[in-house]
Design an enzyme around this catalytic site. Sequence first.
Site, short mmCIF file in Angstrom:
data_model
loop_
_atom_site.label_atom_id
_atom_site.label_comp_id
_atom_site.label_asym_id
_atom_site.label_seq_id
_atom_site.Cartn_x
_atom_site.Cartn_y
_atom_site.Cartn_z
N GLY A 12 39.96 51.60 12.79
CA GLY A 12 39.69 50.94 14.07
C GLY A 12 40.73 51.32 15.11
O GLY A 12 40.40 51.55 16.29
N ASN A 105 32.70 50.93 5.64
CA ASN A 105 32.30 51.53 4.37
C ASN A 105 31.36 50.61 3.62
O ASN A 105 31.37 49.39 3.83
CB ASN A 105 33.53 51.77 3.48
N LYS A 190 26.90 58.56 2.59
CA LYS A 190 28.32 58.18 2.75
C LYS A 190 28.78 57.37 1.54
O LYS A 190 29.93 57.47 1.11
CB LYS A 190 28.51 57.38 4.05
O1 KPL Z 1 35.75 56.86 4.30
C1 KPL Z 1 36.77 57.32 3.82
C2 KPL Z 1 37.71 56.31 3.28
O2 KPL Z 1 38.87 56.61 3.02
O3 KPL Z 1 37.28 55.15 3.12
C3 KPL Z 1 36.96 58.79 3.68
C4 KPL Z 1 35.93 59.54 4.53
C5 KPL Z 1 36.78 59.16 2.23
C6 KPL Z 1 38.27 59.30 4.19
O4 KPL Z 1 39.34 59.02 3.39
#
Ligand code: KPL
Length: 307
Positions: A12, A105, A190
Amino acid sequence: MRIAIIGAGALGSLFGGVLTRGGHDVWLYNPSNKKHIHAIQKNGLRIQTGDGDFEVKPNATTRLAEIPLPIEVMGIFVKAYDTERAISDALPLISTETWTLSLQNGIGPEVVLAQHVLNGRLLRGVTAQGATLIEAGIVRWGGRGPTQLGLFGTKSGQLDDSLENLCATLSSADWKTHFTPEIEKDLWVKLLVNAAINPLTALFNVPNGQLIADKELNAILHGIIREALPVTRTHGVQLSLEEAISHVEGVCRGTAQNLSSMLQDVRRGKRTEIEYINGVVAREAKALDAQTPLNSLLTRLVMRSPY
Ligand code: KPL
């Protein structure tokens, strides 16, 4: 453009810092890391890159009420498990014109956000940018990669002029962003990346690039992808095993120096997002009667790590 970042941690703050450099009016908000916010208020935000550092002075606050309205983009960057609390608090910032944008994520935050964001402007995205919080007020841009953004909810798949303009505005500020008509599929691609990279880097305390350099870790990385692929296929992912491995390894290379977000969490003794990543793979695989011993083991191991 006025942008509020809810949950200004590593990613962020990087997003906000890059957009501040691009001339935007950015407000970083993080009530749970006061040290980081106070350091930015005092000295600005330093961003380390491979080609030298730059410093920017975004607004930073631990009090939501200090953020002026209207907000054009509200970026949700809290951990997946904190989404409900964050969006409930931040609702007063949303007007009919506000884009709520999540680059979080895992699978799940978008469902929580959709219950609150009712103006039809919920954007879900995935990014391959790497960010590491080095210390209060200092973030390392640990690797560059594209960001895909799509509308989530009833208008999913649609692109209008204002969304096209937003992608162009972010790209011209050096945050390369493309519209995707298939955000659900992209979220699962992802997820493959995070399922393969995050727990291994967290448990073995290595940067992302080590998952290519270390042959044993690389073999486990392949195993995680092999297990997770059937689950992602039920969500529209059509990659072959070779393509999936090549994609994940491309992210490892592109963010080779980066410490994954999960490794940063484990090092700080914080709760991780493992239940929203490998935990989701293991749960969905059960429903398919598929076996995911590696993903289940990694979920349990990371959950056992003390925080
Ligand atoms: O999304 C990521 C994370 O660390 O959560 C990546 C793309 C793997 C980068 O480190």
